[in-house]
Every structure is written in C-alpha cells, then in structure tokens.
Design an enzyme around this catalytic site. Structure first.
Site, PDB file in Angstrom:
ATOM      1  N   LYS A  79     -21.095  -1.897  11.539  1.00  0.00           N
ATOM      2  CA  LYS A  79     -20.203  -2.188  12.673  1.00  0.00           C
ATOM      3  C   LYS A  79     -20.320  -1.134  13.765  1.00  0.00           C
ATOM      4  O   LYS A  79     -20.199  -1.455  14.958  1.00  0.00           O
ATOM      5  CB  LYS A  79     -18.758  -2.310  12.207  1.00  0.00           C
TER       6      LYS A  79
ATOM      7  N   PHE B 235     -32.393  10.430   2.991  1.00  0.00           N
ATOM      8  CA  PHE B 235     -32.190   9.100   3.570  1.00  0.00           C
ATOM      9  C   PHE B 235     -33.500   8.455   4.034  1.00  0.00           C
ATOM     10  O   PHE B 235     -33.513   7.612   4.927  1.00  0.00           O
ATOM     11  CB  PHE B 235     -31.182   9.150   4.729  1.00  0.00           C
TER      12      PHE B 235
ATOM     13  N   ARG C  15     -18.351  10.627   3.902  1.00  0.00           N
ATOM     14  CA  ARG C  15     -19.264   9.771   3.153  1.00  0.00           C
ATOM     15  C   ARG C  15     -18.499   9.218   1.955  1.00  0.00           C
ATOM     16  O   ARG C  15     -17.902   9.993   1.196  1.00  0.00           O
ATOM     17  CB  ARG C  15     -20.474  10.565   2.663  1.00  0.00           C
TER      18      ARG C  15
ATOM     19  N   CYS D  77     -18.749   0.954   7.789  1.00  0.00           N
ATOM     20  CA  CYS D  77     -18.934   1.818   8.955  1.00  0.00           C
ATOM     21  C   CYS D  77     -20.266   1.611   9.659  1.00  0.00           C
ATOM     22  O   CYS D  77     -20.308   1.217  10.823  1.00  0.00           O
ATOM     23  CB  CYS D  77     -18.789   3.279   8.542  1.00  0.00           C
TER      24      CYS D  77
ATOM     25  N   LYS E 164       0.831  -1.201   0.000  1.00  0.00           N
ATOM     26  CA  LYS E 164       0.000   0.000   0.000  1.00  0.00           C
ATOM     27  C   LYS E 164       0.867   1.254   0.000  1.00  0.00           C
ATOM     28  O   LYS E 164       0.583   2.234  -0.694  1.00  0.00           O
ATOM     29  CB  LYS E 164      -0.939  -0.006   1.211  1.00  0.00           C
TER      30      LYS E 164
END
Length: 437
Positions: A267, A253, A155, A264, A35
């Site tokens: 969990k 939403f 987001r 996210c 990475k």
C-alpha cells in the site's frame, strides 16, 4: 512524563507498551470496545513476539491503561502520539488519511494548554502541514498546540526491539520548542547512540515511504533476475551471494521468492505513486508501478510452476501449503502472497490444505474455503505437491522421511529458496525453487 497513544492497533499497542517500559505513564486511546477491553486485560489481538508479555507487565504495574475518551487524554498528558492506520483507499491507489484527520480533530478541541501532537502513521507527503493547521484551528490554545511528525520503522516480528532499539529516530518539526520536547522524550534511546535526524514535515513524511519503496525495488529486482536465471540455467542464490558482496548493494533482502506482502509495503508504494501524480511528478515514480507488477507476477508464476509440476492441471489434485502469514514471526495475512497463491490454486480446482504456526486463524477468516491443518505433516497428507511459501524455521527442519511417508507424490516447490533441495532430491523428491539451477 505522561503520554497518550491514540489508536492502539499494531503500531499503537507496541508504542504504548514500549514507552511504559521506558518508564513513562501511558494512556492508550482506543475506540474499538472489544480491542480496548482485550488490551486492558493485558492481551493483544495480534501475534508479535514479546509484545503481549510487555503489555501485560505494564497493565499490571499501572504504567499503562486504556480509555476511549479524548477529553480524558487531553487532561492526562501534554504529549500525544497518533498511531492510527492509513489503509489503501478502496477506489484508488491513494492512502486513506481519514483516521488521522479524525484523531486530530477529536483531540484538538480538548487541548487547553500547550501540547504536542506527534504523528507516527505513514501518510502521503503534505498531510502533516494540513494536520498542523487543523490542530491550531480547532485547539483553544491555537499555535501552542504543535504538531511533530515522527515516522515509525517497525518490522513485524521485531516490533518491540525496533521500538526500544531503533536504527534511527526522525523528527519533522516546525519549532525549536517541539524539537527540544521530543529530544527530551527520546533521551533514554538517544543515550544509547541511536542516530537522530531533525528535519521538516515533508521530509519526515517521505522518509518512511521512500525507504519502503527502495526495499520493494530491491526485492522485485532479484525476483525479476530469478526469471532470467530460470530461463538461462543460472542459479539466483549463487548470483545473489556474489553481488551481495558488493558493499554498494549488500546481501540483505536480496532473496528471490514469491514476493512481498503485508499491510505496509504494497500500500505504501502505491500511495507514493498516487501522491507523486497529485504533485505532478508521476513520471519520476513510474518505475514503482513496474516494481509492484513484478511482485504480483511472482504469485502467478508460482501458480504456473505448480500447475506444470502437476501435469498441466491442478484439478482434483491435493496441494499442501506451508505458510499463510506474509512473513514469519507474524500472524498477519494482509496481502499475503502465500494465501494468494493458495487461493489461486483452489479456484483452479485443487484441494488446498494450509498450515501456519501462528496464522491459521487469521487465514481462515480471510480464506474460509481453504482447508487448514494443525501441523506441517498433516497439511501434506496425501498431497500431490507441497508448496513452501512462508519461511518459518519449522519448515526448514521438518523430517523429510516423515513427510515422504504421508504424501501421495514426492514433489515440492520451494517458494522461498531456503530449503536444502539436494537433501530432498536425495530422498527421492522432485524439488524445485525459483530461479534455481
């Protein structure tokens, strides 16, 4: 000002590139060699609109570079952002904060002058206080190495914008000195009118998980109502439009569909419930278990509707699936409802072909037994049923006639309630949504 960013995954890479864009010299600390080499070459291992261009720009300018050395990081800067992951523990609903602990424990012994360690990871309440004590214990400068908690609110698909133009900045601090340092650091953003909330560690930790829990509740609420709409002949989209005009509720939403996923939201609400239990107030958060249950039930519900549309059995049927990522503008398939549904139907005997504009490869890594196509049309060739499961704009603008010419049976289930179902029906399709009339 120079800063370091410890942990250069999704959050860290975004924060590092955006802070370089603000003019800071940034050193990213990443222990994963592959990475790190990729980032140093100006590449990112994920799809996030605008991120790779920004990162490449500042790697080339010299404002951003990467290392695996905590000693180098401590020498480079006095402001260190911890952006490591906090995944769900494999054997419980709790969050794994070992990466946060390891980052603080690895950095602290190298701090030889007054420094500020800023946690951005999403953690259970109480973690920051423990990390503050650990930092003071292991640092040679003791309490002059201060902790700040500064939760992120990114987001996926909008991470660059949300970093450079956040809707708020939250600082959990233990001293006026650390508050001043972070105010000065974020001055370019605060100057645009971004609200700042300065509070204690515990409140700062609770802001992110509380926001996610509220959002998850709103999504599961409208999904539960969609079942009532389906049973009664009502239309959930019209209903959501009507109640969305209420200023206390709002329309955002409030879309019924296959539910939320990603790395996210699921969990975080589970970890919130788990931590509430550890604090002895689990009863206060019991409703979040139901929120999670409703979300999981949506996946089973879509599989059941698909089975009914195929005559009671999916065995030997061909199903084309549009979407694999848990949301558009992302290649993230962690806890993806779309892939979960595709996998369920495959296990019941269907041949399932998936197409996603960005997530085919990440999906193939997680679900190698599914078939994958290079276009929306190829995914539904000879299909008995089409499932629309991730709301990419591409799927709303497909040529209905072209799709109709390649399928075996003209049947479509819109799991996101965003397609023009009357247009599909006019073209001879059996078209269903969730909770739609």
């Amino acid at each position: 000002m120079k800063i370091t960013v410890i942990g250069c995954g999704y959050l860290g890479a975004t924060h590092a590139a955006c802070m370089a864009e603000l003019g800071y010299d940034v050193l990213g600390v990443e222990v994963d060699e592959r990475k790190r080499e990729l980032l140093a070459a100006g590449k990112v291992p994920i799809y996030e609109p605008g991120l790779e261009d920004l990162l490449a720009k500042h790697v080339a300018s010299g404002k951003l570079r990467f290392t695996d050395s905590m000693e180098e990081a401590a020498a480079f800067a006095d402001l260190h952002f911890v952006c490591v992951g906090t995944p769900q523990l494999p054997d419980s609903m709790g969050a794994d904060v070992s990466y946060v602990e390891a980052a603080v424990a690895s950095l602290a012994p190298h701090l030889t002058r007054p420094s500020y360690v800023v946690g951005k990871s999403t953690v259970p309440v109480g973690t920051a206080a423990r990390m503050s004590a650990l930092l003071a214990e292991l640092s040679s400068v003791g309490e002059k190495a201060e902790l700040v908690w500064n939760p992120e609110f990114l987001r996926e698909g909008f991470a660059v914008k949300d970093t450079l133009e956040p809707d708020r900045i939250v600082l959990g601090v233990a001293s006026e000195r650390s508050e001043k340092v972070l105010r000065d650091f974020y001055a370019p953003i605060l100057a645009t009118g971004t609200p700042l909330v300065v509070t204690d560690y515990a409140t700062a930790e609770l802001v992110k998980v509380s926001a996610n829990a509220f959002l998850a509740t709103k999504i599961s609420f409208i999904n539960a109502v969609s079942e009532v709409c389906e049973a009664s002949g009502a239309d959930v989209v019209d209903l959501a439009d009507a109640i969305g005009h209420d200023a206390r509720i709002g329309r955002r939403f409030l879309n019924a569909g296959i539910g939320f996923g990603g790395g996210c939201l699921p969990k975080d609400i589970r970890a919130f419930v788990h931590r509430a239990g550890e604090l002895g107030v689990e009863d206060a958060m019991t409703f979040l278990r139901q929120v999670d249950d409703i979300n999981q039930r949506q996946r089973q519900r879509v599989a059941q509707i698909a089975t009914a549309m195929l005559g009671g059995s999916v065995s030997r049927s061909r199903i084309g699936v549009w979407g694999a990522a848990f949301k558009p503008d992302s290649d993230d398939v962690r806890d993806s409802p779309a892939l979960n549904i595709a996998g369920r139907l495959h296990l019941r005997g269907a041949t399932v072909t998936v197409y996603d504009p960005k997530a085919n490869e990440t999906a193939r890594d997680r679900f190698p037994t599914l078939e994958y196509a290079d276009s929306a049309v190829d995914a539904v060739r000879d299909a008995d049923l089409v499932l629309h499961l991730t709301e990419w704009p591409e799927f709303r603008s497909v040529d209905i006639a072209e799709v109709g010419a390649v399928v075996r049976r003209k049947q479509i289930l819109d799991g996101r309630n965003l397609l023009d179902l009357p247009a599909w029906r006019e073209a001879g399709w059996t078209a269903r949504g969730l909770g739609r009339r």
